[in-house]
Design an enzyme around this catalytic site. Structure first.
Site, PDB file in Angstrom:
ATOM      1  NE  ARG A   1     -25.919  -1.361  15.147  1.00 35.91           N
ATOM      2  CZ  ARG A   1     -26.512  -0.239  14.739  1.00 35.91           C
ATOM      3  NH1 ARG A   1     -27.263   0.456  15.577  1.00 35.91           N
ATOM      4  NH2 ARG A   1     -26.367   0.188  13.499  1.00 35.91           N
TER       5      ARG A   1
ATOM      6  CB  ILE B   1     -22.138   0.537  12.212  1.00 38.82           C
ATOM      7  CG1 ILE B   1     -22.470  -0.824  12.841  1.00 38.82           C
ATOM      8  CG2 ILE B   1     -22.968   1.633  12.841  1.00 38.82           C
ATOM      9  CD1 ILE B   1     -22.163  -0.897  14.333  1.00 38.82           C
ATOM     10  CB  SER B   2     -25.036  -2.719   8.310  1.00 42.67           C
ATOM     11  OG  SER B   2     -24.129  -2.666   7.238  1.00 42.67           O
ATOM     12  CD  GLN B   3     -32.371  -0.906   8.713  1.00 38.23           C
ATOM     13  OE1 GLN B   3     -32.071  -0.678   7.536  1.00 38.23           O
ATOM     14  NE2 GLN B   3     -33.613  -1.044   9.117  1.00 38.23           N
ATOM     15  N   PRO B   4     -29.283  -2.833  11.992  1.00 39.58           N
ATOM     16  CG  PRO B   4     -29.352  -2.588  14.326  1.00 39.58           C
ATOM     17  CD  PRO B   4     -29.393  -1.800  13.044  1.00 39.58           C
TER      18      PRO B   4
END
Length: 216
Positions: free
Chosen positions: A39, A65-68
């Protein structure tokens, strides 16, 4: 660069996977895919030390960038009970992180992004990772990608007030669509294309950037 040091090391990445397990991600293929993608390659250098925190991070141009956990949750919904995602469409590619995770689970990923500069970042990141099974296109995600459909899996990384009709039209029989919906309060919508029609299940409360039309 790919393996990272310190806060981007393999140990730090492994801790992220353990947090995903603790939060309820059970599909081992999804966890393996999340572990395979570095990431830190996808975030701004100044934020690299936070790359494996379970939080959304800014990309610029008003995007994130989206939360994992949210990435893993949405992909798990698409994959559960299947051996592959099949032909997959991602709407809102951003810098390419989620597309790279999807690419671990199918040989066929199409990803659209409406913002040209972000699309170029995504292309550069795919070259760094040598991820050659992701096709990136500068397009209005609300329209899907009709020339490449129908799709077995569709995942959307921005929230509209309703489900875009074009995405339903491009969902193959037996296909699955997962997306955030809502102009104010948002929820995760999981839609299956069954012989009886489209069946929607409303799931978690979420927070995404808005799904906008047009390209820039």
């Amino acid at each position: 660069m790919l393996h990272g040091i310190g806060m981007t090391s393999q140990r730090t990445r492994a801790r992220m996977i353990e947090r995903l397990r603790e939060k309820g991600i059970r599909n081992e293929a999804v966890l393996k895919a999340m572990a395979a993608v570095p990431r830190h390659v996808f975030v701004e250098e100044a934020l690299a030390s936070r790359a494996y925190e379970d939080t959304a991070l800014p990309l610029g141009m008003g995007q994130t960038i989206s939360q994992p956990f949210v990435v893993a949750r949405m992909i798990e919904l698409l994959l559960n009970g299947r051996s592959s995602l099949g032909k997959t469409l991602e709407v809102g590619a951003g810098c390419g992180y989620q597309a790279a995770v999807l690419a671990q689970l199918t040989k066929d990923v199409y990803a659209v992004e409406r913002l040209g500069p972000l699309l170029e970042k995504a292309k550069a990141n795919m070259r760094i990772l040598q991820q050659f099974n992701v096709r990136l296109k500068h397009a209005d995600g609300q329209l899907g990608l009709p020339e490449a459909g129908p799709f077995d899996s569709i995942i959307v990384a921005a929230a509209g007030s309703h489900v875009p009709p074009a995405l339903l039209e491009q969902l193959a029989p037996g296909g699955r669509l997962v997306l955030p919906v809502g102009a104010g309060e948002q929820y995760l919508s999981f839609i299956e294309h069954t012989p009886q029609g489209y069946v929607e299940t409303r799931l978690d409360a979420v927070r995404f950037v808005p799904l906008l039309s047009g390209t820039q």
